[in-house]
Write a protein that holds these residues in place. Sequence first.
Motif, PDB file in Angstrom:
ATOM      1  N   THR A  97       0.832  -1.203   0.000  1.00  0.00           N
ATOM      2  CA  THR A  97       0.000   0.000   0.000  1.00  0.00           C
ATOM      3  C   THR A  97       0.868   1.255   0.000  1.00  0.00           C
ATOM      4  O   THR A  97       1.822   1.372   0.769  1.00  0.00           O
ATOM      5  CB  THR A  97      -0.919   0.000   1.237  1.00  0.00           C
ATOM      6  N   GLN A  98       0.502   2.206  -0.853  1.00  0.00           N
ATOM      7  CA  GLN A  98       1.238   3.464  -0.967  1.00  0.00           C
ATOM      8  C   GLN A  98       0.481   4.642  -0.356  1.00  0.00           C
ATOM      9  O   GLN A  98       1.082   5.540   0.219  1.00  0.00           O
ATOM     10  CB  GLN A  98       1.516   3.766  -2.446  1.00  0.00           C
ATOM     11  N   HIS A  99      -0.837   4.661  -0.518  1.00  0.00           N
ATOM     12  CA  HIS A  99      -1.641   5.787  -0.046  1.00  0.00           C
ATOM     13  C   HIS A  99      -2.879   5.269   0.670  1.00  0.00           C
ATOM     14  O   HIS A  99      -3.503   4.306   0.222  1.00  0.00           O
ATOM     15  CB  HIS A  99      -2.097   6.681  -1.209  1.00  0.00           C
ATOM     16  N   LEU A 100      -3.258   5.938   1.762  1.00  0.00           N
ATOM     17  CA  LEU A 100      -4.512   5.710   2.458  1.00  0.00           C
ATOM     18  C   LEU A 100      -5.324   6.999   2.435  1.00  0.00           C
ATOM     19  O   LEU A 100      -4.762   8.092   2.535  1.00  0.00           O
ATOM     20  CB  LEU A 100      -4.269   5.296   3.910  1.00  0.00           C
ATOM     21  N   ARG A 101      -6.648   6.863   2.299  1.00  0.00           N
ATOM     22  CA  ARG A 101      -7.527   8.020   2.333  1.00  0.00           C
ATOM     23  C   ARG A 101      -8.760   7.660   3.148  1.00  0.00           C
ATOM     24  O   ARG A 101      -9.343   6.598   2.972  1.00  0.00           O
ATOM     25  CB  ARG A 101      -7.935   8.443   0.917  1.00  0.00           C
ATOM     26  N   PHE A 102      -9.179   8.584   4.052  1.00  0.00           N
ATOM     27  CA  PHE A 102     -10.290   8.314   4.941  1.00  0.00           C
ATOM     28  C   PHE A 102     -11.275   9.466   4.947  1.00  0.00           C
ATOM     29  O   PHE A 102     -10.888  10.637   4.936  1.00  0.00           O
ATOM     30  CB  PHE A 102      -9.793   8.098   6.375  1.00  0.00           C
ATOM     31  N   SER A 103     -12.557   9.134   4.990  1.00  0.00           N
ATOM     32  CA  SER A 103     -13.619  10.092   5.211  1.00  0.00           C
ATOM     33  C   SER A 103     -14.572   9.478   6.226  1.00  0.00           C
ATOM     34  O   SER A 103     -14.276   8.448   6.817  1.00  0.00           O
ATOM     35  CB  SER A 103     -14.343  10.409   3.897  1.00  0.00           C
ATOM     36  N   PHE A 104     -15.726  10.082   6.418  1.00  0.00           N
ATOM     37  CA  PHE A 104     -16.726   9.523   7.315  1.00  0.00           C
ATOM     38  C   PHE A 104     -17.421   8.365   6.605  1.00  0.00           C
ATOM     39  O   PHE A 104     -18.230   8.559   5.710  1.00  0.00           O
ATOM     40  CB  PHE A 104     -17.735  10.595   7.713  1.00  0.00           C
ATOM     41  N   GLY A 105     -17.077   7.134   6.976  1.00  0.00           N
ATOM     42  CA  GLY A 105     -17.718   5.966   6.392  1.00  0.00           C
ATOM     43  C   GLY A 105     -17.249   5.606   5.002  1.00  0.00           C
ATOM     44  O   GLY A 105     -17.910   4.841   4.302  1.00  0.00           O
ATOM     45  N   ASN A 106     -16.115   6.125   4.570  1.00  0.00           N
ATOM     46  CA  ASN A 106     -15.620   5.821   3.221  1.00  0.00           C
ATOM     47  C   ASN A 106     -14.096   5.859   3.271  1.00  0.00           C
ATOM     48  O   ASN A 106     -13.506   6.906   3.534  1.00  0.00           O
ATOM     49  CB  ASN A 106     -16.154   6.838   2.218  1.00  0.00           C
ATOM     50  N   SER A 107     -13.471   4.715   3.031  1.00  0.00           N
ATOM     51  CA  SER A 107     -12.014   4.618   3.115  1.00  0.00           C
ATOM     52  C   SER A 107     -11.461   3.987   1.852  1.00  0.00           C
ATOM     53  O   SER A 107     -12.152   3.229   1.163  1.00  0.00           O
ATOM     54  CB  SER A 107     -11.599   3.772   4.330  1.00  0.00           C
ATOM     55  N   ALA A 108     -10.199   4.300   1.548  1.00  0.00           N
ATOM     56  CA  ALA A 108      -9.591   3.805   0.317  1.00  0.00           C
ATOM     57  C   ALA A 108      -8.096   3.603   0.507  1.00  0.00           C
ATOM     58  O   ALA A 108      -7.467   4.242   1.349  1.00  0.00           O
ATOM     59  CB  ALA A 108      -9.843   4.779  -0.838  1.00  0.00           C
ATOM     60  N   ALA A 109      -7.544   2.707  -0.307  1.00  0.00           N
ATOM     61  CA  ALA A 109      -6.103   2.472  -0.353  1.00  0.00           C
ATOM     62  C   ALA A 109      -5.688   2.284  -1.797  1.00  0.00           C
ATOM     63  O   ALA A 109      -6.408   1.657  -2.591  1.00  0.00           O
ATOM     64  CB  ALA A 109      -5.727   1.239   0.460  1.00  0.00           C
ATOM     65  N   VAL A 110      -4.533   2.828  -2.159  1.00  0.00           N
ATOM     66  CA  VAL A 110      -3.949   2.639  -3.487  1.00  0.00           C
ATOM     67  C   VAL A 110      -2.613   1.941  -3.297  1.00  0.00           C
ATOM     68  O   VAL A 110      -1.789   2.363  -2.472  1.00  0.00           O
ATOM     69  CB  VAL A 110      -3.752   3.982  -4.223  1.00  0.00           C
TER      70      VAL A 110
END
Length: 380
Positions: free
Chosen positions: A293-306
Amino acid sequence: AGSDRSWVDVDSVTSPSQAGSSADDAPKPRLLRDLDDIGIMSIATTAHKVVAVARSGMVVQWELAKEPQVVSGLRAVQVAASCPGLDFSEADDHFAAVSTSGCVVRWGGSLGSVDPPAPEPVAVGLPPGWVVKEVSCGGSFLACVAERGSQRRAWWWGRLGSLRGRRNAGCVAATPEQLETAQVKQVCCGGYHLGVLEESGDLLTMGVARCGATEGDYLGQGNVGDCRRPTRIESLAGRVVHAAAGEIMMGCVTRDDQVYTWGDNDQSSLGIGGREQHQDVPHIVDALTGRNTQHLRFSFGNSAAVTADSRLFLWGTEGGKWRTTPGLNTPIPQEFNLGSSESTCKVLECVVGPRHTLAIAYNRSHQLAGAEASLDLCPV
């Protein structure tokens, strides 16, 4: 990647619950072709708006489902947006950019009671000689990484706490203040807290530990309470290579290719299972172990990884409801394919809001399976 860098709207305007339950009705990625030719280099989003910087340095901004508008008088190399969460109204949205001259420029909502709203971009002055390299926006505060000679330090200003007086860590800075750290690699801002990643691999956190008695510790310090100074997470000492923060949680990637998350898990943002598994200390996300994993992104109830090989993983709920997209209705990370061919579509970066996800994708053929030309960016 030149003009091959394209906006992709991962979520769509219609959910299966609205259009039937078949997979054919599932939301599909949409290529935003009107932004295709400017070469998007940096993106950020709140719950209501998106901001992006083009290869030329031009900054564009738009509300969801509306056309992009140029932010006049500004050339930038990176943009940031206030933490996208449902506790923040559109009036709270604020934005920042690192200008091509190495300064921080901010606009939008106020920074608590410290700095009033700025309808037009205004420069934020650091002491002479400091050149800004990176900026991040929190709920009502900003943080940046700046260099002067061989020094690389973190600065912050605003009101570090929750909005409208609910919680306050007692941290207020009317002008940029340098944080007490060693050489800094990265900063990341959540709704009520911030993280500073040092070059040594130490991750330090400060701010509000939790807004509710039953929530997990946003700071990952093991329920020691609010921190008014950057405090190292001992269990991660010397191991962290990347960090990210959401409204009420945080996460990081370590040198041994592990992903850890901590904080509140009401919306399954942590990627570790059911909603009640709040975490006061870093917890391994098993589904991302060994993914590079290179990047993590978080919001309220929505998360992502690239990942390093340009794969996109999504998990969580959509602003408080379980995801309706087939294959994504899970509290653990699931891979999301933008196109039909891995050789033609590579995800370079993504951002998430409570009900929308966007990605910069390298698409050599400019064709994505199931994608439709659209200027609109609409939440699910």
